[in-house]
Design a protein around this motif. Sequence first.
Motif, PDB file in Angstrom:
ATOM      1  N   VAL A   1       0.848  -1.197   0.000  1.00 47.18           N
ATOM      2  CA  VAL A   1       0.000   0.000   0.000  1.00 47.18           C
ATOM      3  C   VAL A   1       0.885   1.250   0.000  1.00 47.18           C
ATOM      4  N   LEU A   2       1.940   1.221   0.806  1.00 42.23           N
ATOM      5  CA  LEU A   2       2.851   2.377   0.832  1.00 42.23           C
ATOM      6  C   LEU A   2       3.547   2.534  -0.522  1.00 42.23           C
ATOM      7  N   GLY A   3       3.883   1.400  -1.154  1.00 42.33           N
ATOM      8  CA  GLY A   3       4.587   1.439  -2.436  1.00 42.33           C
ATOM      9  C   GLY A   3       3.689   1.799  -3.606  1.00 42.33           C
ATOM     10  N   GLY A   4       2.379   1.639  -3.438  1.00 38.91           N
ATOM     11  CA  GLY A   4       1.444   2.027  -4.496  1.00 38.91           C
ATOM     12  C   GLY A   4       1.165   0.935  -5.501  1.00 38.91           C
ATOM     13  N   ARG A   5       1.099  -0.301  -5.033  1.00 41.48           N
ATOM     14  CA  ARG A   5       0.837  -1.409  -5.949  1.00 41.48           C
ATOM     15  C   ARG A   5      -0.633  -1.443  -6.363  1.00 41.48           C
ATOM     16  N   GLU A   6      -0.849  -1.745  -7.670  1.00 40.63           N
ATOM     17  CA  GLU A   6      -2.229  -1.888  -8.172  1.00 40.63           C
ATOM     18  C   GLU A   6      -2.918  -3.015  -7.433  1.00 40.63           C
ATOM     19  N   GLY A   7      -4.214  -2.866  -7.247  1.00 42.41           N
ATOM     20  CA  GLY A   7      -4.972  -3.947  -6.629  1.00 42.41           C
ATOM     21  C   GLY A   7      -5.038  -3.824  -5.113  1.00 42.41           C
ATOM     22  N   TYR A   8      -4.254  -2.913  -4.548  1.00 36.71           N
ATOM     23  CA  TYR A   8      -4.305  -2.670  -3.105  1.00 36.71           C
ATOM     24  C   TYR A   8      -5.042  -1.363  -2.894  1.00 36.71           C
ATOM     25  N   GLU A   9      -6.332  -1.501  -2.493  1.00 34.13           N
ATOM     26  CA  GLU A   9      -7.172  -0.327  -2.487  1.00 34.13           C
ATOM     27  C   GLU A   9      -7.342   0.237  -1.086  1.00 34.13           C
ATOM     28  N   VAL A  10      -7.039   1.525  -0.968  1.00 40.45           N
ATOM     29  CA  VAL A  10      -7.220   2.189   0.320  1.00 40.45           C
ATOM     30  C   VAL A  10      -8.663   2.643   0.416  1.00 40.45           C
ATOM     31  N   THR A  11      -9.362   2.198   1.459  1.00 40.46           N
ATOM     32  CA  THR A  11     -10.777   2.531   1.580  1.00 40.46           C
ATOM     33  C   THR A  11     -11.014   3.615   2.627  1.00 40.46           C
ATOM     34  N   GLN A  12     -10.010   3.845   3.485  1.00 36.03           N
ATOM     35  CA  GLN A  12     -10.163   4.851   4.537  1.00 36.03           C
ATOM     36  C   GLN A  12      -8.786   5.225   5.043  1.00 36.03           C
ATOM     37  N   GLY A  13      -8.685   6.419   5.616  1.00 37.92           N
ATOM     38  CA  GLY A  13      -7.446   6.803   6.266  1.00 37.92           C
ATOM     39  C   GLY A  13      -6.521   7.589   5.359  1.00 37.92           C
ATOM     40  N   SER A  14      -5.340   7.935   5.862  1.00 39.91           N
ATOM     41  CA  SER A  14      -4.420   8.769   5.091  1.00 39.91           C
ATOM     42  C   SER A  14      -2.969   8.382   5.384  1.00 39.91           C
ATOM     43  N   VAL A  15      -2.126   8.699   4.411  1.00 41.65           N
ATOM     44  CA  VAL A  15      -0.686   8.502   4.592  1.00 41.65           C
ATOM     45  C   VAL A  15       0.007   9.754   4.072  1.00 41.65           C
ATOM     46  N   SER A  16       0.775  10.398   4.926  1.00 37.97           N
ATOM     47  CA  SER A  16       1.541  11.531   4.413  1.00 37.97           C
ATOM     48  C   SER A  16       3.025  11.230   4.542  1.00 37.97           C
ATOM     49  N   PHE A  17       3.761  11.684   3.532  1.00 43.62           N
ATOM     50  CA  PHE A  17       5.207  11.465   3.468  1.00 43.62           C
ATOM     51  C   PHE A  17       5.842  12.836   3.261  1.00 43.62           C
ATOM     52  N   ASP A  18       6.613  13.288   4.227  1.00 38.13           N
ATOM     53  CA  ASP A  18       7.157  14.653   4.186  1.00 38.13           C
ATOM     54  C   ASP A  18       6.048  15.672   3.975  1.00 38.13           C
ATOM     55  N   GLY A  19       4.917  15.438   4.597  1.00 39.32           N
ATOM     56  CA  GLY A  19       3.815  16.385   4.513  1.00 39.32           C
ATOM     57  C   GLY A  19       2.994  16.286   3.246  1.00 39.32           C
ATOM     58  N   LYS A  20       3.421  15.414   2.283  1.00 42.99           N
ATOM     59  CA  LYS A  20       2.657  15.263   1.047  1.00 42.99           C
ATOM     60  C   LYS A  20       1.783  14.017   1.116  1.00 42.99           C
ATOM     61  N   ASP A  21       0.657  14.062   0.402  1.00 44.48           N
ATOM     62  CA  ASP A  21      -0.251  12.923   0.390  1.00 44.48           C
ATOM     63  C   ASP A  21       0.359  11.798  -0.452  1.00 44.48           C
ATOM     64  N   LEU A  22       0.874  10.776   0.199  1.00 46.56           N
ATOM     65  CA  LEU A  22       1.549   9.686  -0.511  1.00 46.56           C
ATOM     66  C   LEU A  22       0.597   8.943  -1.431  1.00 46.56           C
ATOM     67  N   LEU A  23      -0.644   8.796  -0.966  1.00 46.82           N
ATOM     68  CA  LEU A  23      -1.599   7.961  -1.701  1.00 46.82           C
ATOM     69  C   LEU A  23      -2.008   8.574  -3.036  1.00 46.82           C
ATOM     70  N   GLU A  24      -1.743   9.872  -3.199  1.00 48.26           N
ATOM     71  CA  GLU A  24      -2.070  10.544  -4.458  1.00 48.26           C
ATOM     72  C   GLU A  24      -1.023  10.270  -5.535  1.00 48.26           C
ATOM     73  N   MET A  25       0.155   9.775  -5.117  1.00 49.93           N
ATOM     74  CA  MET A  25       1.263   9.654  -6.069  1.00 49.93           C
ATOM     75  C   MET A  25       1.283   8.284  -6.740  1.00 49.93           C
ATOM     76  N   GLU A  26       1.810   8.269  -7.986  1.00 53.51           N
ATOM     77  CA  GLU A  26       2.079   7.006  -8.668  1.00 53.51           C
ATOM     78  C   GLU A  26       3.258   6.313  -7.975  1.00 53.51           C
ATOM     79  N   ALA A  27       3.388   5.012  -8.199  1.00 53.96           N
ATOM     80  CA  ALA A  27       4.464   4.251  -7.551  1.00 53.96           C
ATOM     81  C   ALA A  27       5.839   4.852  -7.860  1.00 53.96           C
ATOM     82  N   ASP A  28       6.077   5.216  -9.124  1.00 52.15           N
ATOM     83  CA  ASP A  28       7.402   5.737  -9.474  1.00 52.15           C
ATOM     84  C   ASP A  28       7.640   7.119  -8.861  1.00 52.15           C
ATOM     85  N   GLU A  29       6.554   7.886  -8.680  1.00 56.88           N
ATOM     86  CA  GLU A  29       6.702   9.200  -8.041  1.00 56.88           C
ATOM     87  C   GLU A  29       7.060   9.047  -6.563  1.00 56.88           C
ATOM     88  N   ARG A  30       6.508   8.004  -5.938  1.00 59.52           N
ATOM     89  CA  ARG A  30       6.828   7.756  -4.530  1.00 59.52           C
ATOM     90  C   ARG A  30       8.312   7.430  -4.386  1.00 59.52           C
TER      91      ARG A  30
END
Lengths: 381, 247
Positions: free
Chosen positions: B46-75
């Motif tokens: 989920v942290l890495g952004g793999r397809e098929g792993y769907e976040v249904t609730q909650g948030s993850v921020s990385f250096d203050g940025k929304d990690l879940l909004e980023m593509e895997a390569d951007e992360r």
Amino acid sequence: MTLLDLPSNRDEAWRWSDLSALPEIAARAPAGVVPEALPWIDCAEGPRLLFVDGCLDESRSDLGPVAIGPVEVDPEGHALARLAGRVGWSLRLGRDHAPSGPVQIVHLSTGGADHLAGEIVLDEDAQASIVESFVGEGWSNRLTRIRLARSARLMLARRVMASVGFVSFTDRATVGEGASLVATVLAAGGADTRIDGSILLTGEGAYAEAGGALLARGRQRHDANYVVRHEAPQGTSRQLWRSVADDRAICSVAARVEVARGAQKTDGEQSLKGLLLSRSAQVNAKPELEIFADDVKCAHGATVGELNRDALFYMASRGVPREEARALLTTAFVADAIERVGEEAVREAMHADAEAWFAKTPLPLGEREGPAAEGGGRVRA
Amino acid sequence: MLKIENLHATVADKPILKGLSLSVNAGEIHAIMGPNGAGKSTLGYVLGGREGYEVTQGSVSFDGKDLLEMEADERAAAGLFLGFQYPVEIPGVSNVQFLRTALNAQRRARGEAELSAGDFLRLARAQGDALGVSMDMLKRPVNVGFSGGEKKRNEMVQVGIIQPRLAVLDETDSGLDIDALRVVADGINRIMRAPDKAVLLITHYQRLLDLVVPDFVHVLAGGRIVRSGGPELAHELEREGYAEIAA
Ligand SMILES: Nc1ncnc2c1ncn2[C@@H]1O[C@H](COP(=O)(O)OP(=O)(O)OP(=O)(O)O)[C@@H](O)[C@H]1O
Ligand SMILES: [Mg+2]
């Protein structure tokens, strides 16, 4: 314009072909303009031939041992081969002879249809490397007769780089005792292709490879039909084809091995693999075996699949953007086929051709996706 | 650096993470332990952004940025590295080619100059040497024909080359022999123990935590962090198992 007598899809050997554009291309007038840049490969100095719309451009050619004139070909019943006619280029090498470097032939088509025959006749222990590059935008149709005497060796590479239009060629080869033929095709342009060939292994211990990489996108079609027939004992043959289809493109490969009675200890291998880069693309792979000898080793494999998702994620997790990851994996997929080319400069040029093809900006996603039911892979045993 | 709040995620419509919260600051090493099937690898994916792993609730921020909004390569370009429990084989693509493409893509994304072939090879050789992975191996296709332990060492070579800010290492110690474990542990300490870096170490074994001493140990069970503590918590788990603690 002469009336074109073309095969129909109802004929099994032509079921995957689409020749419907040919009459229209043939009716066009060629522009006849030769561009500055031609795809010559930077390698050891050898003969160079430029054919513009099927005619030798003498000022830009250096024939060396190659002659132009009537060619001893027997096109049999093959419709496209018949069209190619009986005049063209001829490389005949005597015993132990070899040209100073690879023979480079560029076929430039500037609009209409052009037909040309060719022959390669190597006497005992003679050797040649030949690379033919197809560029332009019309329809280039070729027939090549190949005859290899005892222990002769021929490396024959084709680069189909034509941006649009159609390229068709037919090979008719016989390989004598201990002789070796390695024929490799790379279709990495925008043109459709139809590739036909038959190789007869007539001498003991003959060796033949026929294969290549077919890359297609948009609504492109590539269609290869190759038959290798073992008529003498202890022959070895390899047919390795890699097809890549994106968008709504279709690649089809029918590869056949025949082992005649008496061709004992034949070692034949076929590997046909297809890669679908979009749901609406299609790859057809049809490996065929016909064996009449009892002591033979023949293996064939055919698979059609998509890019490995685990590999794509692994690459993405290391920071490789999606398109770059796709290109790397796809390049790796076709690499085996290009690796068969023995001449290093030619091989490197072909790797570069393939990479250039993959590097082209892909169509936007909307155009790429199509109904899943339409595409898919088909393996027919 | 990393802030996970009330994370819920499903795989194939099956809820796996069920309200996981965790904060990791720069300079810290966190160990995550937990029973098989608890969702540890799922958290990594989920942290890495793999397809098929769907976040249904909650948030993850990385250096203050929304990690879940980023593509895997951007992360990855943002500084996240995911070490795989089962590193993937890529026939036909050499480690060198793969890592050079990866590193240069990251550098491009960050607006940095790309590394030349020569500079990259020097870097790869140095990092490979430190982890006992030869240049010959680095020239071979990615993980193809590598033993289980070689694959894990290769993951650490990648950490050394890429120099991420946050490494999530999923059982990088599994399958290593005693000497290799020491080499990999040294690698983690050498590369990742720095004031501006952090590590999330997923492991089943105390022996790794003896070599890479974590600042915090968490128990992940049933898709949530059920207990957190210092390095002594790992010893307690080793003695008593998960049954008591995860209950
Ligand atoms: N594609 C999938 N479809 C259905 N269930 C899945 C899928 N992938 C993972 N799971 C399930 O999710 C749960 C969590 O798996 P995960 O790999 O995260 O566990 P883990 O904590 O890493 O275990 P281990 O210690 O064995 O590595 C498991 O029950 C697993 O079966
Ligand atoms: Mg796991």
